[in-house]
Design a protein around this motif. Structure first.
Motif, mmCIF file in Angstrom:
data_model
loop_
_atom_site.group_PDB
_atom_site.id
_atom_site.type_symbol
_atom_site.label_atom_id
_atom_site.label_comp_id
_atom_site.label_asym_id
_atom_site.label_seq_id
_atom_site.Cartn_x
_atom_site.Cartn_y
_atom_site.Cartn_z
ATOM 1 N N UNK A 138 -1.983 -38.570 -13.749
ATOM 2 C CA UNK A 138 -1.439 -39.922 -13.901
ATOM 3 C C UNK A 138 -0.064 -39.957 -13.246
ATOM 4 N N UNK A 139 0.079 -40.806 -12.237
ATOM 5 C CA UNK A 139 1.380 -40.915 -11.566
ATOM 6 C C UNK A 139 2.089 -42.181 -12.049
ATOM 7 N N UNK A 140 3.228 -41.993 -12.687
ATOM 8 C CA UNK A 140 3.965 -43.103 -13.286
ATOM 9 C C UNK A 140 4.884 -43.768 -12.267
ATOM 10 N N UNK A 141 4.684 -45.072 -12.093
ATOM 11 C CA UNK A 141 5.517 -45.833 -11.153
ATOM 12 C C UNK A 141 6.553 -46.625 -11.953
ATOM 13 N N UNK A 142 7.799 -46.534 -11.538
ATOM 14 C CA UNK A 142 8.860 -47.281 -12.239
ATOM 15 C C UNK A 142 8.642 -48.784 -12.066
ATOM 16 N N UNK A 143 8.752 -49.565 -13.164
ATOM 17 C CA UNK A 143 8.449 -51.004 -13.050
ATOM 18 C C UNK A 143 9.598 -51.787 -12.411
ATOM 19 N N UNK A 144 9.850 -51.541 -11.140
ATOM 20 C CA UNK A 144 10.970 -52.203 -10.469
ATOM 21 C C UNK A 144 10.623 -53.636 -10.073
ATOM 22 N N UNK A 145 9.324 -53.900 -9.889
ATOM 23 C CA UNK A 145 8.905 -55.226 -9.445
ATOM 24 C C UNK A 145 8.958 -55.370 -7.932
ATOM 25 N N UNK A 146 9.478 -54.354 -7.225
ATOM 26 C CA UNK A 146 9.551 -54.453 -5.756
ATOM 27 C C UNK A 146 8.306 -53.832 -5.129
ATOM 28 N N UNK A 147 8.429 -52.543 -4.796
ATOM 29 C CA UNK A 147 7.286 -51.861 -4.191
ATOM 30 C C UNK A 147 7.441 -50.360 -4.435
ATOM 31 N N UNK A 152 7.966 -41.943 -3.952
ATOM 32 C CA UNK A 152 6.642 -42.145 -4.586
ATOM 33 C C UNK A 152 5.549 -41.913 -3.550
ATOM 34 N N UNK A 153 5.756 -42.509 -2.363
ATOM 35 C CA UNK A 153 4.743 -42.415 -1.308
ATOM 36 C C UNK A 153 4.530 -40.960 -0.916
ATOM 37 N N UNK A 154 5.637 -40.244 -0.746
ATOM 38 C CA UNK A 154 5.556 -38.847 -0.313
ATOM 39 C C UNK A 154 4.794 -38.011 -1.343
ATOM 40 N N UNK A 155 5.137 -38.209 -2.612
ATOM 41 C CA UNK A 155 4.499 -37.393 -3.660
ATOM 42 C C UNK A 155 3.027 -37.790 -3.808
ATOM 43 N N UNK A 156 2.766 -39.102 -3.821
ATOM 44 C CA UNK A 156 1.386 -39.550 -4.030
ATOM 45 C C UNK A 156 0.474 -39.071 -2.906
ATOM 46 N N UNK A 157 1.017 -39.027 -1.694
ATOM 47 C CA UNK A 157 0.208 -38.545 -0.556
ATOM 48 C C UNK A 157 -0.212 -37.104 -0.800
ATOM 49 N N UNK A 158 0.747 -36.288 -1.236
ATOM 50 C CA UNK A 158 0.448 -34.875 -1.459
ATOM 51 C C UNK A 158 -0.477 -34.681 -2.641
ATOM 52 N N UNK A 159 -0.310 -35.492 -3.682
ATOM 53 C CA UNK A 159 -1.161 -35.326 -4.866
ATOM 54 C C UNK A 159 -2.591 -35.789 -4.590
ATOM 55 N N UNK A 160 -2.689 -36.912 -3.864
ATOM 56 C CA UNK A 160 -3.999 -37.534 -3.643
ATOM 57 C C UNK A 160 -5.010 -36.642 -2.941
ATOM 58 N N UNK A 161 -4.516 -35.705 -2.114
ATOM 59 C CA UNK A 161 -5.447 -34.830 -1.414
ATOM 60 C C UNK A 161 -5.817 -33.617 -2.274
ATOM 61 N N UNK A 162 -5.176 -33.480 -3.422
ATOM 62 C CA UNK A 162 -5.409 -32.288 -4.244
ATOM 63 C C UNK A 162 -6.086 -32.562 -5.577
ATOM 64 N N UNK A 163 -5.839 -33.764 -6.153
ATOM 65 C CA UNK A 163 -6.385 -34.081 -7.488
ATOM 66 C C UNK A 163 -6.877 -35.524 -7.528
ATOM 67 N N UNK A 164 -7.546 -35.840 -8.634
ATOM 68 C CA UNK A 164 -7.909 -37.235 -8.887
ATOM 69 C C UNK A 164 -6.640 -37.960 -9.311
ATOM 70 N N UNK A 165 -6.072 -38.705 -8.373
ATOM 71 C CA UNK A 165 -4.785 -39.364 -8.622
ATOM 72 C C UNK A 165 -5.005 -40.758 -9.199
#
Ligand SMILES: Nc1nc2c(ncn2[C@@H]2O[C@H](COP(=O)(O)OP(=O)(O)OP(=O)(O)O)[C@@H](O)[C@H]2O)c(=O)[nH]1
Length: 379
Positions: A138-147, A152-165
């Motif tokens: 589970x990847x927690x995104x801060x509720x900034x309301x922007x984007x 986040x992008x860098x970490x999610x890219x690396x996680x997504x190829x390794x686990x069910x993100x």
């Protein structure tokens, strides 16, 4: 007409085997400090699995710049179905001014579990393997309301190829419904544009209509907005529920109009746990195994890389200091050399002057001697 050989019963058999042995399920929670990871884990399993943090100590973590990985194990039983649950908590992630490599310990942890499992599989005794492969992250995104942030992008890219993100928007009660919908949409667009791989609840062709519809609803709700709370509160209409109380009203954890907590719980625990386990085995572990087989001989140790971000930073700082010192010494040496050359020139000039003075004196002496000779001859 024959009844067939009974293969049709296999799904039930698998269900029975799993029910008898119990499932072994590992969830990892990743996200910046204070986004409610611990609270969500406790809300999900309706129990205090992970003790609440001591916030007075939060600043101490700033001193040791490592992201620590914490493992919590629990055995849950419901209607005689046992689940061995492991929660991997990564407190303190992204706390620091320089977060450049803060993802490294998390990614290493995931790889290390695949590696450990692969090595155990290569042993003659393969029963009772210790298996900490992560089934859902589970990847927690801060509720900034922007984007999404670049980190986040860098970490999610690396996680997504390794686990069910599974991306989740933390503390959804801090955004209005409109802002939340916009935020979700923007995140979806970034995920697509950046090619981030996230877990897709599978809609199978032979799923019954309700299951297919449920999977579709889950797919469309991603990233799940969540509210975590282990507190019981009483609503205006007298219901006692888990929620967060505000002056304007109550944010209800299990209310589908307030957040997607129910959808997330359903995906993790009720409908897709086995799919998460099997995709980990068949896709992510298999990718890791194949990748390693291509670069290593069977039985060969994985080359240990000393890529601890803390050491890397220290090494870089040392190298920089060393280069600066060498440069300063070189400049000092060059100045000294220049000074020596100037001194040599000055001395050479003095020498030349002294030479010419001697020559002039010699000439004068010769003249005097010649004059003296001529004078004596005349007398
Ligand atoms: N508004 C709001 N606050 C929340 C929510 N979930 C947790 N909190 C609060 O946020 C604070 C941090 O929660 P934790 O669960 O300890 O956060 P964490 O991500 O585990 O923090 P670290 O362990 O330091 O990384 C606590 O005061 C929680 O009560 C939520 O859904 N909404």
């Amino acid at each position: 007409m024959s009844d067939g050989i009974g293969i049709a019963n296999l799904p039930n058999q698998r269900h029975k085997i799993v029910a008898k042995r119990g499932a072994h399920f590992t969830i990892m929670v990743v996200g910046e400090s204070g986004l409610g990871k611990t609270t969500l884990v406790n809300t999900l399993f309706s129990t205090e699995l992970s003790p609440a943090k001591n916030y007075n100590r939060r600043h101490h973590k700033q001193l040791d710049k490592l992201t620590e990985v914490e493992i919590i194990k629990a055995e849950l039983e419901e209607k005689q179905f046992k689940t061995k649950l492991t929660v991997i908590d990564t407190p303190g992630f992204g706390d620091y001014v320089n977060n450049r490599d803060s993802w490294a310990p998390i990614v290493d942890f995931i790889d290390d579990q695949h590696e450990a499992y692969m090595r155990q599989e290569q042993q003659p005794q393969r029963q009772d393997k210790i298996d900490l492969r992560v089934h859902a992250c589970l990847y927690f995104i801060r509720p900034t309301g922007h984007t999404l942030k670049p980190l986040d992008i860098e970490i999610m890219k690396r996680l997504g190829t390794r686990v069910n993100l599974i991306p989740v928007i933390a503390k959804a009660d801090t955004l209005t419904q409109n802002d939340l919908a916009l935020f979700k949409q923007r995140i979806r667009e970034v995920i697509k544009a950046q090619g981030i791989m996230i877990y897709q609840p599978l809609v199978e062709a032979d799923d019954d209509q309700a299951a297919a519809e449920h999977a579709r609803v889950l797919q469309e709700a991603m990233p799940f907005s969540i509210i975590g709370s282990t507190e019981d509160v009483t609503t205006a209409d007298g219901r006692t529920i888990k929620g967060r109380e505000y002056l304007w009203g109550i944010a209800e954890v299990e209310n589908e109009n307030h957040c997607d907590f129910r959808k997330l719980r359903s995906l993790l625990i009720r409908t897709h746990m086995l799919d998460l386990i099997s995709t980990t085995e068949e896709l992510h572990y298999e990718n890791y195994r194949q990748g390693q087989m291509e670069v290593r001989k069977p039985g060969e140790q994985k080359p240990r890389k000393f890529e601890n971000p803390k050491f890397k930073e220290e090494e870089e700082a040392l190298r920089k200091r060393f280069t600066e010192q060498v440069k300063a010494e070189e400049a000092r040496f060059r100045q000294w050399e220049q000074h020596l050359i100037q001194e040599r020139d000055r001395l050479n000039k003095d020498l030349e002057l002294a030479h010419s003075a001697i020559k002039a004196l010699e000439a004068e002496l010769d003249n005097l001697q010649a004059g003296y000779g001529r004078g004596t001859g005349r007398r």
